[in-house]
Scaffold this motif. Structure first.
Motif, PDB file in Angstrom:
ATOM      1  N   SER A 424      69.484  21.604  21.286  1.00  0.00           N
ATOM      2  CA  SER A 424      70.451  20.863  21.995  1.00  0.00           C
ATOM      3  C   SER A 424      71.028  19.798  21.029  1.00  0.00           C
ATOM      4  N   LEU A 425      70.118  19.248  20.108  1.00  0.00           N
ATOM      5  CA  LEU A 425      70.625  18.202  19.195  1.00  0.00           C
ATOM      6  C   LEU A 425      71.256  18.718  17.893  1.00  0.00           C
ATOM      7  N   PRO A 426      72.355  17.598  17.639  1.00  0.00           N
ATOM      8  CA  PRO A 426      72.949  17.814  16.188  1.00  0.00           C
ATOM      9  C   PRO A 426      71.743  17.349  15.046  1.00  0.00           C
ATOM     10  N   GLN A 427      72.442  17.837  13.914  1.00  0.00           N
ATOM     11  CA  GLN A 427      71.999  17.221  12.789  1.00  0.00           C
ATOM     12  C   GLN A 427      71.516  15.797  12.681  1.00  0.00           C
ATOM     13  N   ASN A 428      70.323  15.477  12.246  1.00  0.00           N
ATOM     14  CA  ASN A 428      69.864  13.823  11.940  1.00  0.00           C
ATOM     15  C   ASN A 428      69.907  13.133  12.983  1.00  0.00           C
ATOM     16  N   ALA A 429      70.010  13.626  14.327  1.00  0.00           N
ATOM     17  CA  ALA A 429      69.874  12.795  15.437  1.00  0.00           C
ATOM     18  C   ALA A 429      68.614  12.167  15.719  1.00  0.00           C
ATOM     19  N   ILE A 430      68.597  11.109  16.909  1.00  0.00           N
ATOM     20  CA  ILE A 430      67.709  10.508  17.343  1.00  0.00           C
ATOM     21  C   ILE A 430      67.434  10.926  18.728  1.00  0.00           C
ATOM     22  N   MET A 431      66.393  11.243  19.407  1.00  0.00           N
ATOM     23  CA  MET A 431      66.094  11.469  20.667  1.00  0.00           C
ATOM     24  C   MET A 431      64.925  10.608  21.241  1.00  0.00           C
ATOM     25  N   PHE A 432      65.337   9.785  22.239  1.00  0.00           N
ATOM     26  CA  PHE A 432      64.053   8.901  22.804  1.00  0.00           C
ATOM     27  C   PHE A 432      63.616   9.958  23.900  1.00  0.00           C
ATOM     28  N   THR A 433      62.308   9.613  24.113  1.00  0.00           N
ATOM     29  CA  THR A 433      61.621  10.594  25.243  1.00  0.00           C
ATOM     30  C   THR A 433      60.832   9.394  25.975  1.00  0.00           C
ATOM     31  N   TRP A 434      60.456  10.073  27.357  1.00  0.00           N
ATOM     32  CA  TRP A 434      59.773   9.287  28.133  1.00  0.00           C
ATOM     33  C   TRP A 434      58.790  10.238  28.888  1.00  0.00           C
ATOM     34  N   GLY A 435      57.471   9.928  28.531  1.00  0.00           N
ATOM     35  CA  GLY A 435      56.527  10.827  29.549  1.00  0.00           C
ATOM     36  C   GLY A 435      55.751  11.759  28.340  1.00  0.00           C
ATOM     37  N   ASP A 436      54.490  11.762  28.667  1.00  0.00           N
ATOM     38  CA  ASP A 436      53.605  12.658  27.717  1.00  0.00           C
ATOM     39  C   ASP A 436      54.220  14.309  27.750  1.00  0.00           C
ATOM     40  N   SER A 437      54.390  14.556  28.904  1.00  0.00           N
ATOM     41  CA  SER A 437      54.659  16.161  28.699  1.00  0.00           C
ATOM     42  C   SER A 437      56.219  16.378  28.221  1.00  0.00           C
ATOM     43  N   ARG A 496      66.452  -0.331  24.759  1.00  0.00           N
ATOM     44  CA  ARG A 496      67.866  -0.909  24.415  1.00  0.00           C
ATOM     45  C   ARG A 496      68.118  -1.322  23.350  1.00  0.00           C
ATOM     46  N   LEU A 497      67.153  -2.134  22.676  1.00  0.00           N
ATOM     47  CA  LEU A 497      67.244  -2.763  21.312  1.00  0.00           C
ATOM     48  C   LEU A 497      67.326  -1.737  20.255  1.00  0.00           C
ATOM     49  N   ALA A 498      66.562  -0.594  20.395  1.00  0.00           N
ATOM     50  CA  ALA A 498      66.550   0.483  19.476  1.00  0.00           C
ATOM     51  C   ALA A 498      67.730   1.269  19.471  1.00  0.00           C
ATOM     52  N   ILE A 499      68.331   1.332  20.745  1.00  0.00           N
ATOM     53  CA  ILE A 499      69.859   2.199  20.740  1.00  0.00           C
ATOM     54  C   ILE A 499      70.548   1.403  19.967  1.00  0.00           C
ATOM     55  N   ALA A 500      70.793   0.011  20.459  1.00  0.00           N
ATOM     56  CA  ALA A 500      71.734  -0.734  19.842  1.00  0.00           C
ATOM     57  C   ALA A 500      71.835  -0.696  18.409  1.00  0.00           C
ATOM     58  N   GLU A 501      70.533  -0.691  17.603  1.00  0.00           N
ATOM     59  CA  GLU A 501      70.444  -0.613  16.206  1.00  0.00           C
ATOM     60  C   GLU A 501      70.973   0.627  15.605  1.00  0.00           C
ATOM     61  N   GLU A 502      70.895   1.763  16.244  1.00  0.00           N
ATOM     62  CA  GLU A 502      71.002   3.178  15.612  1.00  0.00           C
ATOM     63  C   GLU A 502      72.285   3.549  16.175  1.00  0.00           C
ATOM     64  N   ILE A 503      72.987   3.394  17.302  1.00  0.00           N
ATOM     65  CA  ILE A 503      74.087   4.211  17.838  1.00  0.00           C
ATOM     66  C   ILE A 503      75.175   4.296  17.110  1.00  0.00           C
ATOM     67  N   ASN A 504      75.547   3.189  16.019  1.00  0.00           N
ATOM     68  CA  ASN A 504      76.489   3.109  15.201  1.00  0.00           C
ATOM     69  C   ASN A 504      76.185   4.085  13.853  1.00  0.00           C
ATOM     70  N   GLN A 505      74.977   4.504  13.832  1.00  0.00           N
ATOM     71  CA  GLN A 505      74.566   5.101  12.638  1.00  0.00           C
ATOM     72  C   GLN A 505      74.229   6.504  12.770  1.00  0.00           C
ATOM     73  N   ARG A 506      73.670   6.797  13.778  1.00  0.00           N
ATOM     74  CA  ARG A 506      73.401   8.321  13.872  1.00  0.00           C
ATOM     75  C   ARG A 506      73.392   8.757  15.314  1.00  0.00           C
ATOM     76  N   PRO A 507      73.847   9.962  15.619  1.00  0.00           N
ATOM     77  CA  PRO A 507      73.889  10.541  16.866  1.00  0.00           C
ATOM     78  C   PRO A 507      72.595  10.040  17.708  1.00  0.00           C
ATOM     79  N   VAL A 508      72.730   9.314  18.895  1.00  0.00           N
ATOM     80  CA  VAL A 508      71.518   8.812  19.659  1.00  0.00           C
ATOM     81  C   VAL A 508      71.463   9.680  20.859  1.00  0.00           C
ATOM     82  N   TYR A 509      70.349  10.161  21.543  1.00  0.00           N
ATOM     83  CA  TYR A 509      70.107  11.017  22.583  1.00  0.00           C
ATOM     84  C   TYR A 509      68.898  10.494  23.382  1.00  0.00           C
ATOM     85  N   ILE A 510      68.709  10.990  24.574  1.00  0.00           N
ATOM     86  CA  ILE A 510      67.597  10.677  25.488  1.00  0.00           C
ATOM     87  C   ILE A 510      67.395  11.836  25.996  1.00  0.00           C
TER      88      ILE A 510
END
Length: 624
Positions: A424-437, A496-510
């Motif tokens: 589902s993610l485009p090239q060079n994206a960042i995806m923040f996850t939550w939870g071990d599984s 929130r701090l990490a998203i603010a730093e990256e959202i203008n640089q790379r595609p950011v997903y959760i």
């Protein structure tokens, strides 16, 4: 040559072979083919890279599992899963050895020596197979877990202590047996720390046999030295940390970080009130009737009574082990209602000892029956057949009852959930996850199977640790997170701090869990299949991308699967909710036929969601 072959056959105990090969064959038939949920992806990645898993690191298990990655069979996950199947089969074999060892001094009322040997070995094999098909061990045998190997070494130490006791009672002191036991106890601290809960039982066994041993300073010093020598395998953690392996949990290069990791400081306790209902639920986590049926529980009690005269030390050691485990796990750990299931795995060594006693109980039931009946003077195959049915009725019944629920040979849900997320993610994206599984299967696919290495997949709960930020230099080398006091921040603030730093640089997903775990005021999550693209609230609205669903692999979610643990069930619900959300969007933009198809998928995946689907249809004025 023929004579040599026959001699070899007589030398090999066929019962020993069966006690290993039968469970191993069953486990291989039901083995998970790839990564599963919970800690699986993390253990697989750590073992493959010879890194460090979550606290306290599990270095011995990782080194053991690494050996199996060199086998030319299947993928890396399958090979490491096979390592656990192998260790579980060793545990079953040790049940046979321990049962037959305890029965050597027991008497059975029968004249035929051949039948007497058959009774002892048959009881041992029945105990081994019964243990092999219990729900807990079988569940652990199908994917990467350290507990079966811990159960195996528990039996080995008891075997050594029984051997030592036999020599002592014959007038021959052999303290070397005790030294080997202390070495193994120290060594297997690197497998799982719950081994310390067995120390009181082993100590009592030694003291009840020869209490003078604790007064002999030389022997105490040597026993301690051997324990420390075994414990030294923990040096693996700082040594490997200097090599910056793929998964380097805790980064234990320094003494401070090593102790933080070893003492599990990353898991602070969460104080909560405990009432009688919670305490009872915690105690019930050790559930002999569930594992062995009530018949097994009765046989256990019968065996304890029968062993009291000849093997009192073993009976006391078993009861002490049960008491210690319950006092610490239920009394001290005080798990919450939704985490009690995690403590159930710790009881595997106790279930091994219970299986041994059940085998002994079967043997004594046979002895009781023989005292009431008369065997023919010559061997009668009907008697052998009757005893075989009596001994193996319990393991066969347990296997029949538990097979379906433990059959994971077609369990690709975790693999597909992770690979679908990555698709589902485009090239060079960042995806923040939550939870071990949600995170660990992604770690395995990216780190071991080298899938989508262009992505960064930070795990939000770990953003509060410096060692974790250091492990992702491409993302956090110049991050403001490295300049703030992380101990004063919570994961949501770091996210929130990490998203603010990256959202203008790379595609950011959760991921889905983050979407519904964190409230975002300044950002709007835009659905893209199972994941969500983050956009600023001030930016023009974005439409959800529904095309990604066509690329998904949905193995196991559209039909009832045999194996359904807590997180697998959650993953299936995430699919259903995501389809529901997409269907609702399509209806809102007038794409009714596509929306109805998505809603139908949600209902097919999770019939429990039909009321929610009906509400959506009513909102858009669509009658069903």
């Amino acid at each position: 040559m023929k004579r040599f072959t026959m001699d070899c056959f007589r030398f090999v105990d066929v019962y020993i072979l069966l006690s290993f090969t039968i469970p191993f064959s069953v486990y291989m038939l039901t083995l998970a083919p790839s990564v599963t949920f919970f800690d699986s992806g993390e253990f697989l990645t750590a073992a493959y890279s010879l890194g460090s898993a979550h606290s306290p690191g599990y270095p011995l298990f990782l080194m053991y599992a690494k050996l199996f990655t060199w086998l030319p069979l299947g993928n890396i996950a399958f090979r490491i899963n096979m390592a656990t199947a192998f260790s579980s089969s060793l545990a079953c074999l040790s049940v046979y050895l321990l049962t037959t060892r305890l029965l050597k001094d027991e008497q059975i009322v029968v004249k035929q020596e051949l039948f007497a040997r058959f009774a002892v070995k048959g009881a041992g094999l029945a105990a081994a197979l019964t243990f092999g098909v219990t729900p807990r061990l079988w569940l652990q045998s199908n994917h990467d877990k350290p507990y079966p190997l811990l159960a195996f070494i528990t039996a080995v130490i008891f075997l050594l202590l029984l051997k030592w006791r036999k020599h002592y009672l014959m007038g021959s002191e052999r303290p070397a047996y005790v030294y080997v036991c202390t070495f193994l106890a120290g060594l297997f601290m690197a497998l799982h720390q719950s081994v310390v809960l067995l120390l009181p039982a082993w100590f009592l066994f030694i003291v009840l046999t020869d209490w003078h041993m604790i007064l002999r300073i030389k022997e105490l010093i040597l026993a301690t030295a051997f324990a420390l020598f075994g414990f030294s395998v923990h040096l693996y953690l700082p040594l490997r940390a200097t090599q910056n392996p793929l998964l380097n949990w805790g980064d234990t290069k320094t003494y401070g970080q090593f102790m933080w990791h070893f003492l599990r400081k990353g898991y602070p306790p969460e104080p909560h009130q405990r009432d009688a209902n919670l305490l009872w639920a915690q105690i019930k986590a050790f559930n002999i009737p569930h594992e062995f049926t009530w018949l097994g529980a009765v046989l256990l009690v019968f065996a304890l009574v029968c062993l009291w005269r000849r093997q009192r030390c073993f009976v006391i050691a078993y009861l002490t082990s049960v008491a210690t485990f319950l006092l610490v796990i239920a009394g001290y750990f005080n798990a919450t209602t939704d985490t009690i299931f995690l403590t159930e795995e710790f009881f595997t060594p106790l279930y091994l000892l219970t299986a041994v006693l059940i085998g002994i109980g079967l043997f004594h039931v046979l002895g009781f029956a023989l005292r009431k009946a008369q065997l023919p003077e010559r061997n009668d195959m009907r008697v052998y057949l009757l005893v075989t049915v009596m001994f193996f009725m319990l393991p066969v019944s347990l296997c029949a009852v538990n097979y379906y629920e433990n059959d994971q040979h077609n369990n690709y849900i975790a693999y597909d959930y992770a690979s679908n997320s990555l698709r589902s993610l485009p090239q060079n994206a960042i995806m923040f996850t939550w939870g071990d599984s949600g995170a660990f299967p992604l770690w395995y696919l990216q780190g071991v199977e080298r899938m989508r290495e262009d992505l960064d997949l930070p795990h939000t709960p770990h953003l509060v640790f410096d060692w974790y930020l250091d492990s992702m230099p491409r993302l956090f080398r110049n991050s403001n997170l490295k300049r703030v006091d992380l101990q004063s921040m919570d994961p949501e603030s770091c996210l929130r701090l990490a998203i603010a730093e990256e959202i203008n640089q790379r595609p950011v997903y959760i991921d889905f869990s983050t979407r519904y775990s964190v409230t975002f005021n300044e950002y709007v999550p835009v659905q893209r299949g199972l994941v969500y693209r983050m956009r600023r609230s001030s930016e023009p609205g974005g439409l959800p991308d529904v095309s990604v669903w066509e690329n998904y692999n949905n193995r196991g979610i559209l039909e009832k699967i045999s194996f359904l643990d807590l997180d697998t069930g959650k993953a299936i619900l995430i699919y259903a909710n995501s389809y529901l959300e997409t269907g609702e969007f399509l209806l809102s933009v007038g794409r009714t036929s596509e929306g109805m198809r998505m809603l139908a998928m949600a209902g097919q995946i999770s019939p429990e969601m039909k009321p929610n689907i009906q509400q959506v249809l009513m909102r858009f004025g669509i009658a069903r």
